[in-house]
Motif scaffolding. Structure first.
Motif, PDB file in Angstrom:
ATOM      1  N   CYS A   1       0.837  -1.210   0.000  1.00  0.00           N
ATOM      2  CA  CYS A   1       0.000   0.000   0.000  1.00  0.00           C
ATOM      3  C   CYS A   1       0.866   1.251   0.000  1.00  0.00           C
ATOM      4  O   CYS A   1       0.622   2.194  -0.739  1.00  0.00           O
ATOM      5  N   ARG A   2       1.918   1.220   0.839  1.00  0.00           N
ATOM      6  CA  ARG A   2       2.788   2.413   0.925  1.00  0.00           C
ATOM      7  C   ARG A   2       3.543   2.603  -0.387  1.00  0.00           C
ATOM      8  O   ARG A   2       3.617   3.708  -0.901  1.00  0.00           O
ATOM      9  N   SER A   3       4.081   1.482  -0.945  1.00  0.00           N
ATOM     10  CA  SER A   3       4.900   1.689  -2.151  1.00  0.00           C
ATOM     11  C   SER A   3       4.027   2.047  -3.344  1.00  0.00           C
ATOM     12  O   SER A   3       4.480   2.716  -4.254  1.00  0.00           O
TER      13      SER A   3
ATOM     14  N   ILE B   1      -3.421   1.667   8.401  1.00  0.00           N
ATOM     15  CA  ILE B   1      -3.593   2.506   7.203  1.00  0.00           C
ATOM     16  C   ILE B   1      -4.845   3.349   7.455  1.00  0.00           C
ATOM     17  O   ILE B   1      -5.964   2.965   7.095  1.00  0.00           O
TER      18      ILE B   1
ATOM     19  N   GLY C   1       1.582   3.969  -3.039  1.00  0.00           N
ATOM     20  CA  GLY C   1       1.122   5.329  -2.736  1.00  0.00           C
ATOM     21  C   GLY C   1      -0.386   5.475  -2.828  1.00  0.00           C
ATOM     22  O   GLY C   1      -0.895   6.523  -3.217  1.00  0.00           O
TER      23      GLY C   1
END
Ligand code: SAM
Ligand code: GLN
Length: 293
Positions: free
Chosen positions: A117-119, A145, A121
């Motif tokens: 999820c973070r990578s 999240i 974005g």
């Protein structure tokens, strides 16, 4: 032979020693830890308080009531079902015999899901967790999240009651919705991320499970047909139509299943890219992921 029922008061030190010996004699490996966890549960204190109060006495009545918990453990009932709770991620989750006791290994799929999820974005990601059980994965993702919307499903209405209760306890009920159904049944919409720790025990392995698992945990949470691959076949096939463009499918897998499941994802090569397997902290393959084109 140790007395089953003590005839006098005993100190906390003595009761831990005696309980450890009884559990060891029954073949329970984690005897000392279990004795301490069950005693601190019974006395409603944390384990460090036991050590601070080693010389305090427990009365015969208390010992009789505590003995009922030990008898349950001697029949191999898991500690988490006796205490009704299990640590997972940053939570102490409520559990009962309607849900699988969440395993430490399952924290790997949570870590991977947060990572993708973070990578990617993603903002305000839509996440779907299939077969949520106690809600372990879904609630951890909702907490970590904060702008995610999470949908959690299970075919067991009783399991969903436990998951909903956990969501309320941790104030996550507004961000996690629950759906009763078989895999994607009753689920609408598409998702940025689909997670699942499905049942993955095949017929041969089921017979070899420890009695604490086989005799107490829900068969519905474990049993996955003759081969153990039944749910992966369906999930991999059905999930790609429910993923948004570049959305990820993340599945927990049994340690010996990664090659077969990798092949299943490759068969759907038009749908999945960037397929990778992540090992757990024991070095065993534990999570597979793939991304929709
Ligand atoms: N996600 C939880 C965890 O990781 O601790 C529970 C995982 S447990 C291995 C599998 C879960 O899938 C159980 O809660 C079981 O009730 C549910 N399940 C079994 N068959 C299902 C189906 N056809 N559709 C949806 N959920 C199902
Ligand atoms: N890891 C579980 C066990 O130890 C199995 C969970 C599952 O089938 N998903 O029995």
């Amino acid at each position: 032979m140790l007395p089953e029922k003590p005839s006098k008061n005993m100190t906390i030190r003595e009761i831990i020693r005696r309980t450890t010996q009884r559990l060891e004699a029954a073949g329970i490996d984690s005897a000392r830890l279990d004795a301490e966890v069950l005693l601190s549960f019974f006395l409603n204190c944390d384990r460090t308080q036991l050590f601070k109060n080693y010389e305090e006495q427990m009365t015969r009545d208390q010992l009789g009531a505590f003995d009922k918990l030990i008898v349950r453990r001697l029949s191999f009932e898991p500690v988490a079902y006796i205490t009704g709770r299990k640590e997972f991620w940053s939570f102490t989750l409520e559990v009962n015999r309607d849900v699988l006791i969440p395993r430490p290994d399952t924290e790997i799929i949570v870590e991977e899901a947060i990572g993708v999820c973070r990578s990617a974005g993603c903002s305000r990601p839509q996440i779907l967790d299939i077969g949520t059980g106690s809600g372990a994965i879904a609630l951890a993702l909702a907490r970590e999240i904060p702008d995610a919307r999470v949908t959690a499903t299970d075919v067991s209405a009783a399991a969903l009651e436990v998951a909903k209760s956990n969501a309320r306890t941790f104030g996550l009920e507004d961000r996690v919705s629950f759906i009763l159904g078989d895999l994607f049944e009753n689920v609408s919409g598409t998702f940025d991320l689909i997670t699942s720790n499905p049942p993955y025990i095949g017929a041969a392995e089921y017979d070899t499970l420890a009695s604490g698992v086989k005799d107490f945990e829900p068969r519905l949470a474990l049993w996955a047909g003759e081969t153990g691959l039944e749910f992966y076949e369906k999930l991999i096939y059905q999930a790609h139509g429910r993923l948004r463009e570049k959305g990820w499918l993340l599945l927990e897998i049994g340690a010996k299943q990664h090659e077969m499941i990798h092949s299943l994802m490759m068969v759907h090569n038009d749908s999945y890219r960037d397929i990778a397997v992540r090992a757990d902290y024991a070095g065993l393959p534990r999570v597979i992921r793939g991304r929709r084109e």
